[in-house]
Design an enzyme around this catalytic site. Structure first.
Site, PDB file in Angstrom:
ATOM      1  N   GLY A 152      -1.510   0.967 -13.348  1.00  0.00           N
ATOM      2  CA  GLY A 152      -2.894   0.396 -13.254  1.00  0.00           C
ATOM      3  C   GLY A 152      -3.128  -0.395 -12.075  1.00  0.00           C
ATOM      4  O   GLY A 152      -3.912  -1.481 -12.242  1.00  0.00           O
ATOM      5  N   GLY A 153      -2.111  -0.641 -11.084  1.00  0.00           N
ATOM      6  CA  GLY A 153      -2.208  -1.562 -10.003  1.00  0.00           C
ATOM      7  C   GLY A 153      -1.721  -2.861 -10.724  1.00  0.00           C
ATOM      8  O   GLY A 153      -2.010  -3.910  -9.913  1.00  0.00           O
ATOM      9  N   GLU A 183      10.685  -3.811  -2.766  1.00  0.00           N
ATOM     10  CA  GLU A 183      10.272  -2.910  -1.865  1.00  0.00           C
ATOM     11  C   GLU A 183       9.951  -3.663  -0.626  1.00  0.00           C
ATOM     12  O   GLU A 183       9.381  -4.671  -0.596  1.00  0.00           O
ATOM     13  CB  GLU A 183       9.142  -1.975  -2.324  1.00  0.00           C
ATOM     14  N   PHE A 234       7.016  -4.461   1.929  1.00  0.00           N
ATOM     15  CA  PHE A 234       5.745  -4.490   1.770  1.00  0.00           C
ATOM     16  C   PHE A 234       5.192  -3.830   3.139  1.00  0.00           C
ATOM     17  O   PHE A 234       5.531  -4.484   4.099  1.00  0.00           O
ATOM     18  CB  PHE A 234       5.169  -5.985   1.464  1.00  0.00           C
ATOM     19  N   LEU A 235       4.737  -2.695   2.922  1.00  0.00           N
ATOM     20  CA  LEU A 235       4.113  -2.087   4.191  1.00  0.00           C
ATOM     21  C   LEU A 235       2.544  -2.806   4.279  1.00  0.00           C
ATOM     22  O   LEU A 235       1.915  -2.654   3.615  1.00  0.00           O
ATOM     23  CB  LEU A 235       3.950  -0.690   3.772  1.00  0.00           C
ATOM     24  N   ARG A 261       0.558  13.710 -14.812  1.00  0.00           N
ATOM     25  CA  ARG A 261      -0.468  14.093 -15.616  1.00  0.00           C
ATOM     26  C   ARG A 261      -1.666  14.291 -14.707  1.00  0.00           C
ATOM     27  O   ARG A 261      -1.692  14.507 -13.518  1.00  0.00           O
ATOM     28  CB  ARG A 261      -1.072  12.812 -16.326  1.00  0.00           C
TER      29      ARG A 261
HETATM   30  P1  ADP Z   1       0.413   1.646  -9.918  1.00  0.00           P
HETATM   31  O1  ADP Z   1       1.387   2.571 -10.803  1.00  0.00           O
HETATM   32  O2  ADP Z   1       0.264   0.428 -10.528  1.00  0.00           O
HETATM   33  O3  ADP Z   1      -0.805   2.814  -9.482  1.00  0.00           O
HETATM   34  P2  ADP Z   1       1.758   2.063  -7.602  1.00  0.00           P
HETATM   35  O4  ADP Z   1       3.262   2.105  -7.162  1.00  0.00           O
HETATM   36  O5  ADP Z   1       1.217   3.643  -7.368  1.00  0.00           O
HETATM   37  O6  ADP Z   1       1.289   1.433  -8.655  1.00  0.00           O
HETATM   38  O7  ADP Z   1       0.724   1.480  -6.202  1.00  0.00           O
HETATM   39  C1  ADP Z   1      -0.432   1.267  -6.418  1.00  0.00           C
HETATM   40  C2  ADP Z   1      -0.790   0.636  -4.949  1.00  0.00           C
HETATM   41  O8  ADP Z   1      -0.112  -0.726  -4.798  1.00  0.00           O
HETATM   42  C3  ADP Z   1      -0.608   1.444  -3.774  1.00  0.00           C
HETATM   43  O9  ADP Z   1      -1.559   2.425  -3.660  1.00  0.00           O
HETATM   44  C4  ADP Z   1      -0.583   0.433  -2.586  1.00  0.00           C
HETATM   45  O10 ADP Z   1      -2.146   0.042  -2.264  1.00  0.00           O
HETATM   46  C5  ADP Z   1      -0.298  -0.774  -3.256  1.00  0.00           C
HETATM   47  N1  ADP Z   1       1.267  -0.764  -3.109  1.00  0.00           N
HETATM   48  C6  ADP Z   1       2.524  -0.463  -3.695  1.00  0.00           C
HETATM   49  N2  ADP Z   1       3.703  -0.437  -3.116  1.00  0.00           N
HETATM   50  C7  ADP Z   1       3.421  -0.934  -1.874  1.00  0.00           C
HETATM   51  C8  ADP Z   1       4.003  -1.297  -0.974  1.00  0.00           C
HETATM   52  N3  ADP Z   1       5.663  -1.139  -0.739  1.00  0.00           N
HETATM   53  N4  ADP Z   1       3.562  -1.699   0.283  1.00  0.00           N
HETATM   54  C9  ADP Z   1       2.438  -1.924   0.282  1.00  0.00           C
HETATM   55  N5  ADP Z   1       1.365  -1.823  -0.657  1.00  0.00           N
HETATM   56  C10 ADP Z   1       1.930  -1.129  -1.897  1.00  0.00           C
END
Ligand code: ADP
Length: 444
Positions: free
Chosen positions: A162-163, A198, A200-201, A289
């Site tokens: 959930g971000g 990770e 950070f992109l 899911r």
């Molecule tokens: P969640 O499970 O909380 O949804 P995610 O891993 O899917 O988490 O990441 C959700 C969002 O967070 C991505 O769509 C992106 O916007 C940001 N994000 C996650 N990892 C990275 C990263 N390594 N670099 C930049 N943004 C990231």
């Protein structure tokens, strides 16, 4: 098998599942909390059963209550929807052990993919491109690893969702405290303090691939979606297909996702999520899911994903062949929330008047009706407006028309934010990435 389906969710997705079950003539049982007895799908289901108080920890997240509801109602299958228990391996396991069908993959697959560290390890082994980062959870080498990746880096909770559970780190001095903070937050929010590192992109897009697999070895993909427009790492607008990806790259990632499914023995609907930067895909996680944004894929493929999930749970074969899936046009979805367009504060309350948009190419997934009271206890999503047309600009114009038509009186909604956003030149041109919406909000 699936002679009676319990719907262990609420709101628009519970209604979506109910509709699919009805079309398959599967009797339904709505499992609802004390705050949700007036939900539309509760009224429409063949049977309904209260599973506990408003607090979701005592109802929608209460595994024993849901299993008992299945036993009491004589249900032999459960659809978990999204959120709540949909990616909880203990729930899937309990359902399996009770001799019922869980509409989704096996508990062991959910467990592996639900942990982002083991999911990345699997992705790497299966040949998917991943975001460079620590191999596994952070350890004493974390400073060295961060240095190698180059700052900025991001600390992420292995059990995050959930971000939440992410911290961006711009310099070595901030690293230790960011790790500590994410560990603490994650322990409280997710009951697991494991974090990983990770790269950070900085300006990627969020692109994801929808897959579907049955128990007979048939695996198909249903193309991709762009979900880059996000607020606090949560999706706001999604579209299919994603813009501007080279066909060759696209086919390559689809094949890699299918291969990953094969290696996982994956069953049901699933989504591989990637960040996409400079023509490269980087796996971040898999959702095991159905997702909120699944209707954009349904709109361009004409395939009912939820119905297929139910058919797959009944051990049926997916009859659609990959070559039969032809994308038609473009679809865009707006998530309408009960929240203020400016402050984003939640706005529960009674719906005094409500008009749903309609007409050609407009799909409205919503549980709203006049006099319904949006409770304060849950996610604020009240509607999804999805428009499809022959090309992106026509879909966008249709969405503009549909949003103009829609009104919800009695509570605040983010309709106005969506109206502005889809008229933003960068949205119109498709020149946006995951930071775009946050930056736009900061400018205000
Ligand atoms: P969640 O499970 O909380 O949804 P995610 O891993 O899917 O988490 O990441 C959700 C969002 O967070 C991505 O769509 C992106 O916007 C940001 N994000 C996650 N990892 C990275 C990263 N390594 N670099 C930049 N943004 C990231």
């Amino acid at each position: 098998m699936l002679s009676k389906l319990l719907i262990a969710n609420r709101g628009e997705i519970a209604l979506r599942i109910l509709r699919a079950a009805k079309e398959l003539k599967i009797p339904t049982v709505a499992a609802y909390s004390e705050a949700d007895k007036d939900l539309m799908h509760v009224k429409m289901a063949d049977e309904s059963i209260c599973i506990g108080p408003a607090d979701s920890s005592q109802s929608y997240l209460n595994i024993p209550a849901i299993i008992s509801a299945m036993e009491l109602s004589g249900s032999d299958g459960v659809h978990p929807g999204y959120g709540f228990l949909s990616e909880n391996p203990d729930f899937a396991e309990k359902v399996e052990k009770s001799g019922f069908d869980f509409v989704g993959p096996s508990a062991s697959v959910i467990r592996m993919m639900g942990n982002k560290v083991s999911a990345k390890e699997f992705a790497l082994k299966s040949g998917l491109p991943i975001v460079p980062g620590s191999s596994g959870a952070v350890d004493e080498n974390v400073h060295e690893e961060a240095e190698k990746l180059g700052y900025p880096v991001i600390i992420k909770a292995a059990s995050g969702g959930g971000g939440r559970g992410m911290k961006i780190v711009y310099s070595p001095e901030e690293l230790d405290s960011a790790i500590e903070l994410t560990q603490q937050e994650s322990a409280v929010a997710f009951g697991d303090s494991t974090v990983y590192l990770e790269k950070f992109l900085e300006n990627p897009r969020h692109i994801e691939v929808q897959v579907l697999a049955d128990r007979h070895g048939n695996i198909i993909h249903l193309g991709d979606r762009d979900c880059s427009l996000q607020r606090r790492h949560q999706k706001v607008i999604e579209e299919a297909p994603a813009l501007g990806i080279k066909e060759e790259k696209r086919q390559e990632i689809y094949e890699q996702c299918i291969e990953a499914c094969r290696q996982l023995d994956y069953v049901s609907a699933g989504t591989f999520e990637f960040l996409y930067e400079n023509d490269n895909f980087y796996f971040i996680e898999m959702n095991t899911r159905i997702q909120v944004e699944h209707p954009v894929t349904e709109s361009v493929t004409g395939i009912d994903l939820v119905k297929l999930q139910l058919r797959i749970a009944r051990d049926e074969e997916i009859k659609i062949k990959q070559e039969d899936i032809v994308l038609k046009g473009h679809a865009i979805e707006c998530r309408i929330n009960a929240e203020n367009s400016e402050t984003f504060l939640p706005s529960p309350g009674k719906i005094l008047e409500y008009h749903a948009p309609g007409g050609i190419g407009v799909r409205m997934d919503s549980h709203l009706y006049k006099d319904y009271v949006v409770p304060p206890y849950y996610d604020s999503l009240i509607a999804k407006v999805i428009c499809r047309a022959n090309d992106r600009e026509d879909a966008r114009a249709r969405l503009e028309r549909a949003l103009d038509e829609m009104y919800v009186l009695g509570i605040d909604t983010n309709l106005e934010m969506h109206r502005k956003l889809i008229n933003d030149p960068n949205f119109i041109n498709g020149t946006f990435n995951i930071n775009y919406l946050e930056n736009l909000n900061k400018e205000k």
